[in-house]
Design a protein around this motif. Structure first.
Motif, mmCIF file in Angstrom:
data_model
loop_
_atom_site.group_PDB
_atom_site.id
_atom_site.type_symbol
_atom_site.label_atom_id
_atom_site.label_comp_id
_atom_site.label_asym_id
_atom_site.label_seq_id
_atom_site.Cartn_x
_atom_site.Cartn_y
_atom_site.Cartn_z
ATOM 1 N N TYR A 202 0.851 -1.202 0.000
ATOM 2 C CA TYR A 202 0.000 0.000 0.000
ATOM 3 C C TYR A 202 0.883 1.248 0.000
ATOM 4 O O TYR A 202 0.814 2.092 -0.897
ATOM 5 C CB TYR A 202 -0.899 -0.042 1.238
ATOM 6 N N GLU A 203 1.769 1.354 0.974
ATOM 7 C CA GLU A 203 2.552 2.596 1.121
ATOM 8 C C GLU A 203 3.640 2.759 0.056
ATOM 9 O O GLU A 203 3.997 3.880 -0.292
ATOM 10 C CB GLU A 203 3.130 2.693 2.535
ATOM 11 N N ILE B 135 -8.847 0.722 5.791
ATOM 12 C CA ILE B 135 -8.383 0.446 4.429
ATOM 13 C C ILE B 135 -6.975 -0.160 4.477
ATOM 14 O O ILE B 135 -6.661 -1.093 3.730
ATOM 15 C CB ILE B 135 -8.394 1.736 3.562
ATOM 16 N N HIS B 136 -6.160 0.321 5.388
ATOM 17 C CA HIS B 136 -4.824 -0.265 5.537
ATOM 18 C C HIS B 136 -4.939 -1.756 5.848
ATOM 19 O O HIS B 136 -4.285 -2.608 5.246
ATOM 20 C CB HIS B 136 -4.053 0.452 6.651
ATOM 21 N N LEU C 166 -13.525 -3.930 9.971
ATOM 22 C CA LEU C 166 -13.833 -3.184 8.742
ATOM 23 C C LEU C 166 -12.873 -3.593 7.632
ATOM 24 O O LEU C 166 -13.274 -3.755 6.474
ATOM 25 C CB LEU C 166 -13.740 -1.676 9.003
ATOM 26 N N GLY C 167 -11.622 -3.776 7.999
ATOM 27 C CA GLY C 167 -10.621 -4.197 7.018
ATOM 28 C C GLY C 167 -11.009 -5.518 6.361
ATOM 29 O O GLY C 167 -10.877 -5.690 5.148
ATOM 30 N N TYR C 168 -11.512 -6.444 7.157
ATOM 31 C CA TYR C 168 -11.968 -7.725 6.607
ATOM 32 C C TYR C 168 -13.093 -7.525 5.596
ATOM 33 O O TYR C 168 -13.119 -8.140 4.529
ATOM 34 C CB TYR C 168 -12.517 -8.625 7.725
ATOM 35 N N LEU D 211 -14.534 5.579 2.704
ATOM 36 C CA LEU D 211 -15.784 5.191 2.050
ATOM 37 C C LEU D 211 -15.874 5.727 0.625
ATOM 38 O O LEU D 211 -16.590 5.181 -0.213
ATOM 39 C CB LEU D 211 -16.989 5.623 2.890
ATOM 40 N N GLU D 212 -15.092 6.766 0.356
ATOM 41 C CA GLU D 212 -15.010 7.303 -1.007
ATOM 42 C C GLU D 212 -14.321 6.254 -1.895
ATOM 43 O O GLU D 212 -14.759 5.993 -3.032
ATOM 44 C CB GLU D 212 -14.162 8.580 -0.942
ATOM 45 N N ILE D 213 -13.269 5.675 -1.373
ATOM 46 C CA ILE D 213 -12.605 4.603 -2.127
ATOM 47 C C ILE D 213 -13.566 3.451 -2.375
ATOM 48 O O ILE D 213 -13.714 2.973 -3.504
ATOM 49 C CB ILE D 213 -11.354 4.102 -1.361
#
Lengths: 497, 497
Positions: B269-270, B290-291, B419-421, B467-469
């Motif tokens: 990601y980074e 998201i991470h 949430l990540g899941y 949530l935009e993503i």
């Protein structure tokens, strides 16, 4: 609660050393661990942090605290810290801000131009940068001031108390003695045979041996670590985190063994600075020369001695190729002490090393003094190498482009190496008055030796100036006779003259 | 030359990220390389640098630049950077300076008290610290403000846009589904046999396998590195220096393999954030959720899939003990996917993991809301563990003292894991519409998958809110159905119900 000015001053020093530690860690990381692509961004970060240190050193608060406290404190640490802070303040404040900025930019550009020029053996491409660096240093020296020679102002940054007057008396004397000694070694009928040292030395085994030696020297692995790098160095992040780096050449064990011990000597110095100096600018080696005396003492006076190999040859053999099993200690010892004039300073032996330094000293003194110009360097370099060492570089890459120092504007630094040798010999002689050094070295037990150094040198950090240390410990200032005597005795035995 | 306000603002952000990089490197070093004794001094340095970041974030200049530029820029990066800087400014400025200082001191004290309490299984000694931390967080939430539930103000720090209202709708639904699924797995007649995974796995071989997998995932070793640590993490120092750490358990290869891949997901990601965001606060993951979607995607959706082991089992066997030579892939695959309710979150399997999170979420929501107090925690923790997972800790060390989060005052963080899941499942489903994921995974070729993630998620950094993503990529907000569907299909096959 209102903090006193003393507290505010110490807090400011603490903040300064916090940035120093961050910069140190970044530098260590860049040279040992950082991935290639991250380096560019890292340089930006280093720029921001260095700027911060500069701001603190020259801040109005710093000036205010110094003025308020100077002469009004009865704590010796505080007093020395004030002196040190004031010297830095004055030194920095004397350079106009825009010149300082331009110089910092030039330094970083010049270093990369030097690396390229060395790679391509192209002095001309580096020349304009070196000219500017010299010009700045001439100007800075004028800003800072000096009594006799402009170069003294630069020498002062690395070895306060040592001047051109001193060096011009000492160096020729030493040069004469070393040159005579060199001739005697080269004419000796039985020469050491360095080919016996050849073999394949796996990196892991070298690392194990390096670690074992460092531990025996008294290096505290709980307050440091050993890593691999391209150009070895030791770095103190704080007195409880002083790191050593080394380089492993699988074809030549000497690089790592003597390199690790050398850097270990630097590290022992910083690990053993009195902890009450922590977070002040005094928690550092007092000068480049004294620092070098510690590394050279361990590298040469200890690790290239016969006693050292008497106690470590068996251990070494457990890490070495089979060929060493049948190699007598005597032959091994002579081989690691071979003397041979060569072109490259960092590969020079104990005897010729100082001659390399003298070449550099004379050139940079004349450069800063304005007696010669950068364009004259290549010819003069080669001439002096011929005069002092009897060898002439085939190109500038193995000549005056070999060292990084000038590309960073570090004029006045080189003499420290030779001073370090002389200090080391002087300390060694003194130490022998109270400790049976040979006995302990042959026993592979360095506790007494290390404690003597801590007691007499390490603990003080910057609390004492270099010549103050020499006087307090040996009862005299710089005296080159000890080095000459040490080398003469050593090589007489090895070469049998 | 006068710098424009835009330049001044960007320079200030650059300075801020320089300190961020220094802090990051110090943290990495403390957890991977730093010698034991140096840690204490290091903490002081971290304090100075963190204070500096805080000063910049709340500086009058920052306020001035924001006020002057807000609404007057036409560059989208600058616009988002302004929003981000303003949010941080406001958030920080709302807390009185003395409270902030006291809280920072409390955090560091509480963390060490927690470690001790966990060691000694002594919740009572930690309780007063936790009470204060909760009190501060209640107060901070009030300072920051919220619409419906006080806990929303804290959630916002980790997952902007997600509220108690959202979680209270989603979590119970997921819990019901997971609990049903859990029961079905536990009642299945043929259970996986994890004992087949036992053996001795030398650290060096594990490290080689870990490196090989990271490289295949597309992790750029020229912009990062892999090191060993006690509690694995990934850390981005800059977008070209994103480091992974892992832990080697010589008795259980799963720790390193799945741990490295998990942290590798964070690192990818980074490493792939658009470089034009460098040196701004936008060069970071957009939220904890998201991470975590990235790490969990690689760890579970990829590395615990049958396709992954079809393509990697042979390679794995070259690093594994001989016993694996005769172990069929199917048995191996079932064993690494065993489901079993357990006490410790970080050891939980893919199915039960979210249940651990729900226990924590409900407790911290009630704590911050003031419906329960710290003293009620031990009993409530055990009750909820029993209700959701059917297991009860024998002591608080394996109960509510197991996680570090609360001891650092990190309330509102835990939901990010669940949430990540859910995000990961949602992204996985979407990715499959355009890429034959199974085919590539079975081929051991992750280029398409990694590029899809970079294209849709990584590159944006903090340019888009979480949530935009999700909306931009999947056309809908948070939807837990994908996770439930994924787990149901997976475990149906493995457990045969």
């Amino acid at each position: 609660m209102n903090r006193t000015t003393e507290q505010k001053f110490m807090d400011l020093l603490k903040e300064q050393s916090a940035y120093g530690e961050a910069i140190g860690l970044m530098a260590w990381d860049m040279r040992t661990k950082a991935p290639r692509k991250g380096i560019e961004g890292r340089s930006e970060v280093l720029g921001v942090l260095s700027q911060k240190v500069h701001e603190i050193q020259t801040s109005p608060e710093m000036r205010e605290y110094i003025d308020e406290l100077k002469g009004n404190v009865d704590d010796s640490v505080l007093e020395r810290a004030l002196e040190e802070a004031e010297e830095t303040y004055d030194k920095t404040a004397k350079i106009p801000t825009d010149e300082y900025r331009a110089y910092v930019t030039l330094q970083s550009k010049a270093e990369s131009m030097w690396a390229e020029a060395k790679e391509n053996n192209d002095f001309e491409s580096f020349r304009p940068y070196l000219e500017q660096l010299v010009e700045y240093n001439r100007k800075f020296a004028e800003y800072w001031g000096y009594k006799n020679h402009r170069y003294d102002a630069l020498l002062h940054n690395y070895e306060p108390g040592v001047t051109v007057e001193v060096l011009d008396e000492v160096f020729p004397k030493v040069r004469k003695a070393l040159t005579d000694l060199l001739n005697q070694t080269q004419e000796a009928p039985i020469q050491p045979d360095p080919s016996v040292l050849e073999g394949h030395f796996p990196k892991e085994k070298q690392a194990q041996f390096s670690e074992a030696i460092l531990a025996r020297m008294g290096y505290d692995f709980e307050a440091g670590r050993l890593d691999e790098t391209v150009h070895p160095f030791a770095i103190g992040l704080n007195t409880n985190d002083v790191r050593v780096t080394t380089k492993y050449d699988e074809k030549d064990f000497r690089t790592a063994v003597f390199g690790t011990i050398h850097e270990g000597g630097h590290a022992l110095y910083e690990q053993n600075i009195n902890s009450k100096l922590a977070f002040t600018p005094l928690a550092d080696g007092t000068s480049m020369g004294i620092h070098e005396s510690q590394s050279l003492f361990w590298e040469n006076f200890i690790a290239r001695s016969k006693g050292f190999w008497k106690s470590h040859y068996e251990l070494f053999k457990t890490y070495a190729p089979d060929s060493f099993q049948s190699l007598p200690l005597e032959k091994f010892y002579r081989a690691v002490n071979e003397v041979k004039p060569s072109l490259i300073r960092i590969e020079a032996d104990e005897l010729t090393y100082c001659l390399h330094i003298m070449v550099r000293y004379e050139l940079e003194k004349a450069l800063i003094g304005g007696e010669i110009e950068v364009k004259d360097l290549p010819e003069l370099w080669n001439q002096k190498m011929k005069d002092y060492l009897g060898v002439v570089p085939e190109n500038d890459a193995e000549g005056l482009l070999q060292d990084i120092h000038w590309s960073g504007g570090d004029f006045g630094y080189f003499p420290s190496y030779a001073l370090g040798y002389m200090y080391a010999a002087q300390l060694d002689a003194k130490m022998r008055e109270s400790i049976d050094v040979d006995k302990w070295v042959e026993a592979g037990d360095f506790k007494e030796i290390k404690n003597w150094l801590t007691q007499n040198v390490h603990q003080y950090g910057k609390m004492k100036k270099p010549l103050e240390i020499m006087n307090d410990v040996t009862g005299e200032g710089l005296n080159p006779d000890y080095l000459v005597h040490y080398l003469t005795e050593k090589y007489k035995k090895i070469y049998g003259f």
